[in-house]
Write an enzyme that holds these catalytic residues in place. Structure first.
Site, PDB file in Angstrom:
ATOM      1  N   SER A   4       0.849  -1.186   0.000  1.00 48.78           N
ATOM      2  CA  SER A   4       0.000   0.000   0.000  1.00 48.78           C
ATOM      3  C   SER A   4       0.893   1.247   0.000  1.00 48.78           C
ATOM      4  CB  SER A   4      -0.945  -0.042   1.201  1.00 48.78           C
ATOM      5  OG  SER A   4      -1.980   0.899   1.058  1.00 48.78           O
ATOM      6  N   LYS A  34     -22.448  16.621   7.374  1.00 57.83           N
ATOM      7  CA  LYS A  34     -21.444  16.768   8.435  1.00 57.83           C
ATOM      8  C   LYS A  34     -21.321  15.521   9.299  1.00 57.83           C
ATOM      9  CE  LYS A  34     -18.349  19.363  10.367  1.00 57.83           C
ATOM     10  NZ  LYS A  34     -17.150  19.745   9.604  1.00 57.83           N
TER      11      LYS A  34
END
Length: 281
Positions: free
Chosen positions: A105, A157
């Site tokens: 990764s 949010k």
């Protein structure tokens, strides 16, 4: 009969001080990649100064970087890789990357900054993908008799709030973010590895990881080997490996502090172990 006297190539003082040998700076990047300033974490703030010192050794014909990382922050991975390339171009020095247990990764993102990648046959390489993970506790507070109150300005949010049910729109938005980051990763690998890659995109860029031996077949690494054998073969036996390490505090006194707390250290350790565990390490 004349006796020819020969002088040893290196005298004892040269051997002791390393003078006369070819210096090769070695930077070891070990750990999870994260912006947080904590021991065992890799980020541009801690790695940048080490790289600068390594490339500043003018007599060095090459800079060696050991990578042993399961990945982590995509931003910090890119910043470290970019700093390696910027310094390599500035000082006109090749970079050899040596993979230990893993360059996976974000660890592989850093590895491709090298001009060559040399891995152990059992190293873990690849995992060219993006992952976001968490937990859901929907209904938990209600069972405990706890009322949670959340007030937001902005309809999105509360995305990823673990105490709220997942919304389809949130999942779609997260997937798009992951795809954007994944495309950055893919573009860098293709730019750096180019024609060395020997498999199709739907093989290389699925997030799968392989051994170093299989990585060689796929073109993800350039050779199988280790740092000592490779450098001695290429630059001779008389080399001086200079480990570039963080500077210690004065008088060897460690810095003490309780700003993060013991619980923070335990949580970070658990998080790091979970990232390594993805690759059986």
């Amino acid at each position: 009969m004349a006796i020819e006297l020969t002088t040893p190539k290196w005298n004892w003082l040269q051997r002791l001080t390393g003078r006369g040998k070819t210096p090769i700076p070695v930077v070891r990047l070990h750990g999870v990649i994260a912006a947080e300033q904590r021991q065992g974490r890799l980020n541009i703030a801690t790695v940048g100064p080490l790289l600068k010192r390594a490339f500043a050794i003018k007599a060095a014909p090459v800079v060696a970087i050991i990578v042993n990382s399961p990945g982590g922050s995509p931003v910090q991975s890119r910043l470290i890789a970019k700093r390696i390339r910027d310094l390599a171009d500035e000082h006109n020095k090749p970079v050899l990357v040596f993979v230990e247990d893993a360059a996976a990764s974000g660890g592989y993102f850093i590895a491709v900054a090298g001009d060559e990648i040399i891995a152990d046959p059992s190293s873990i390489v690849g995992s060219i993908g993006v992952i976001m993970a968490g937990f859901g506790f929907v209904g938990t507070l209600e069972k405990l008799g706890i009322e949670r109150r959340v007030h937001t300005a902005g309809s999105n949010k509360s995305t990823l709030d673990p105490f709220l049910p997942e919304k389809k729109s949130d999942i779609e938005r997260i997937k798009q973010v992951e795809l954007d980051i994944h495309n950055v990763f893919i573009d860098v690998v293709k730019k750096r590895r180019g024609s060395k890659l020997k498999a199709a995109d739907d093989v290389l860029f699925t997030g799968e990881w392989w051994t170093g031996m299989r990585g060689l077949e796929l073109g993800l690494v350039d050779a199988i080997g280790d740092i000592h054998e490779t450098l001695h073969t290429r630059y001779g036996k008389e080399i001086d490996l200079k480990m570039i390490e963080p500077k210690r505090p004065w008088f060897g006194i460690p810095r003490l502090g309780f700003s993060n707390g013991i619980s923070g250290d335990i949580a970070a350790t658990i998080e790091d172990r979970s990232i390594w565990a993805r690759f059986g390490l």
